[in-house]
Every structure is written in structure tokens, then in C-alpha cells.
Design a protein around this motif. Structure first.
Motif, short mmCIF file in Angstrom:
data_model
loop_
_atom_site.label_atom_id
_atom_site.label_comp_id
_atom_site.label_asym_id
_atom_site.label_seq_id
_atom_site.Cartn_x
_atom_site.Cartn_y
_atom_site.Cartn_z
N GLY A 131 -5.72 -3.96 -11.05
CA GLY A 131 -5.65 -2.55 -11.39
C GLY A 131 -6.39 -2.23 -12.68
O GLY A 131 -7.12 -1.24 -12.78
N TRP A 140 -10.95 4.44 -8.91
CA TRP A 140 -9.55 4.84 -8.91
C TRP A 140 -8.85 4.59 -7.58
O TRP A 140 -7.64 4.34 -7.55
CB TRP A 140 -9.43 6.29 -9.35
N CYS A 143 -7.90 1.14 -7.80
CA CYS A 143 -6.76 1.06 -8.72
C CYS A 143 -5.46 1.37 -7.96
O CYS A 143 -4.44 0.73 -8.17
CB CYS A 143 -6.97 2.04 -9.87
N GLY A 144 -5.55 2.36 -7.07
CA GLY A 144 -4.37 2.71 -6.27
C GLY A 144 -3.97 1.58 -5.34
O GLY A 144 -2.78 1.30 -5.16
N ASN A 147 -2.24 -0.98 -7.32
CA ASN A 147 -0.89 -0.53 -7.68
C ASN A 147 0.08 -0.77 -6.52
O ASN A 147 1.22 -1.19 -6.73
CB ASN A 147 -0.92 0.95 -8.05
N ARG A 175 0.91 5.93 0.82
CA ARG A 175 -0.50 6.20 0.57
C ARG A 175 -0.96 7.48 1.27
O ARG A 175 -1.93 8.11 0.83
CB ARG A 175 -1.36 5.02 1.06
N TYR A 188 -2.85 7.34 -11.15
CA TYR A 188 -2.83 5.89 -11.30
C TYR A 188 -2.96 5.42 -12.75
O TYR A 188 -2.32 4.45 -13.15
CB TYR A 188 -3.95 5.27 -10.46
N SER A 221 7.32 8.74 -11.26
CA SER A 221 6.29 8.80 -10.23
C SER A 221 6.70 9.74 -9.11
O SER A 221 5.90 10.55 -8.62
CB SER A 221 6.03 7.39 -9.69
#
Length: 242
Positions: A131, A140, A143-144, A147, A175, A188, A221
Motif C-alpha cells: 500500500g 490509488w 493502494c485500495g 488495503n 469494493r 485510501y 471508515s
């Protein structure tokens, strides 16, 4: 007298089921491919999945593909509309709240149930580093994905195949929410530091602190995602497959 495994007729009927094994195995593999593609955003929420095009691309029969669709519908990743076909599911705010409820129950319990350190943190550490590297390159979506792997690895600390299977489906479903929202960096980037902090606590053998941080993390979150989630996500009308 020892009983045999069955008469010739019974064994003949059982042999006839051999084809089901191959078809089911293929359908599960196809479902795995489509599950990953959905998680990656290749098929967006609301998109109709074309049996002809996907079946041709994967080289599988329509029956196999329909069985894969059925499996993914059971996992709540697809919905079937009568006379229209299979569509990638569009989540509601209630769906998102329920997903986070399950995540908190499973992930926090996995961390809480850790025994004496050291803990098997290889997968957790790899996800944190992936990440951070993706963020450094401004990738990104990657990155997700990292995660998601981080949270899958946290649940994996429970050492349960059933828990792993549950979380794989839950996180793939989550997702779907991120794919219809703008600015993935916003969702993120703030959690990179928090992922690292949870990993550090686990490396220090402080599972209590890690669980506490994880609980706050998931609540923050959940609130952020629900507040940003559009009331009418794009692609809801059912565009064709990408």
C-alpha cells in the motif's frame, strides 16, 4: 461379511456424476476469475455481464458460465434480472453498514484471539508495504487492493479457512462501493498510516492496542464511506459489459 461400496448399478450411476465434478470445478475457477475482476473494477456496479462475450473470452460453455454467475449471485456480487441477465450488484447504504458490521465482528475477533507473540505477520506486513509503495507512485486503485489484502491478512490471523472464505467475499463486495465513488486517494491515503500503526502494535505484541485501533479505524471508515456514497450510483441502468 464385509459390505462392499455398492452394487454395479449404484457405481454406474455414481460414475455418471463424474462430469459434474469437472463442470463444478470449472465453474468455481471461472467464478474466481470474475470475482477478482469485479474486485479490480473491471466490471463496474450495474454493468450487465454478457454470457456470449465472457464465455467466448474464457473459452467456457454457457452452462459453466451460468453456474459461475449463480455462485457469485450467492456471494452477493451479482444479481439476476428476469429476461435481462446477470448484473454486477449495486450496493445500498444499508448493505455497506452491514458489511462493516461483519468486518468488525470478524477482524477484531481475529486480533483479539491472538495468543502469545510473536504472531505470523508476514502477509499483514507485505500488504502494508504494498500500500505504501502504491501510494508513493500515486497508484490509488493498487493502494485500495493492498488495503483489502491488509484486512484479509488480519482476518487470516484467526487461522480459519472458513473465516478466510467469508472475508474474501465480504471484502470483494465492499469494493463495489468504492468503484462508484470519485477520488480513491481520499479513501485510501489516510489509512496508510493507520495500517502501519496496527502492524507496529502487533509486532510489539500488543494485540489489545491493535484491536482498539482497528475498532476505531473501521468505524471511521464506515462513516466516511456511507457519507460519500452516492444515492444513485453510476451504471445503475445496466450498461453492457466492458
Amino acid at each position: 461379511m464385509t459390505a462392499d461400496s455398492g452394487s454395479g448399478l449404484e457405481l454406474s450411476e455414481l460414475a455418471a456424476d463424474r462430469a459434474l465434478l469437472g463442470r463444478t470445478s470449472t465453474a468455481e475457477r471461472v467464478a474466481g476469475i470474475l470475482r477478482e475482476r469485479i474486485a479490480q473494477g473491471f466490471f463496474l456496479p450495474g454493468v450487465r455481464l454478457s454470457e456470449e462475450r465472457i464465455g467466448g473470452a474464457l473459452g467456457v460453455s454457457r452452462n459453466t458460465l451460468r453456474e459461475a454467475f449463480r455462485l457469485l449471485t450467492h456471494e452477493r456480487l451479482l444479481v439476476h434480472r428476469l429476461n435481462k441477465g446477470a448484473f454486477v450488484r449495486v450496493l445500498s447504504a444499508a448493505d455497506i453498514a452491514d458489511i462493516y458490521r461483519v468486518r468488525k465482528l470478524v477482524e477484531c475477533a481475529a486480533v483479539r484471539g491472538l495468543g502469545e507473540p510473536p504472531h505470523p505477520l508476514k502477509d499483514v506486513s507485505a500488504a502494508v508495504e504494498a500500500g505504501e509503495q502504491a501510494a508513493a507512485r500515486s497508484r490509488w486503485n493498487d493502494c485500495g487492493t493492498a488495503n483489502i489484502h491488509f484486512h484479509q491478512a488480519l482476518a487470516g490471523l484467526a487461522g480459519s479457512e472458513r473465516t478466510d472464505d467469508l472475508m474474501r467475499g465480504v471484502l470483494a463486495e465492499l469494493r463495489l462501493a468504492f468503484h462508484v465513488m470519485d477520488d480513491p486517494r481520499r479513501f485510501y491515503e489516510p489509512y496508510l498510516t493507520r495500517n502501519r500503526e496496527i502492524l507496529t502494535a502487533l509486532e510489539d505484541g500488543d494485540a489489545t492496542a491493535a484491536e482498539r485501533m482497528l475498532g476505531y479505524y473501521l468505524e471511521d471508515s464506515r462513516r466516511q464511506v456511507i457519507e460519500a456514497y452516492p444515492e444513485q450510483p453510476p451504471h445503475g441502468s445496466g450498461a453492457g459489459v466492458r
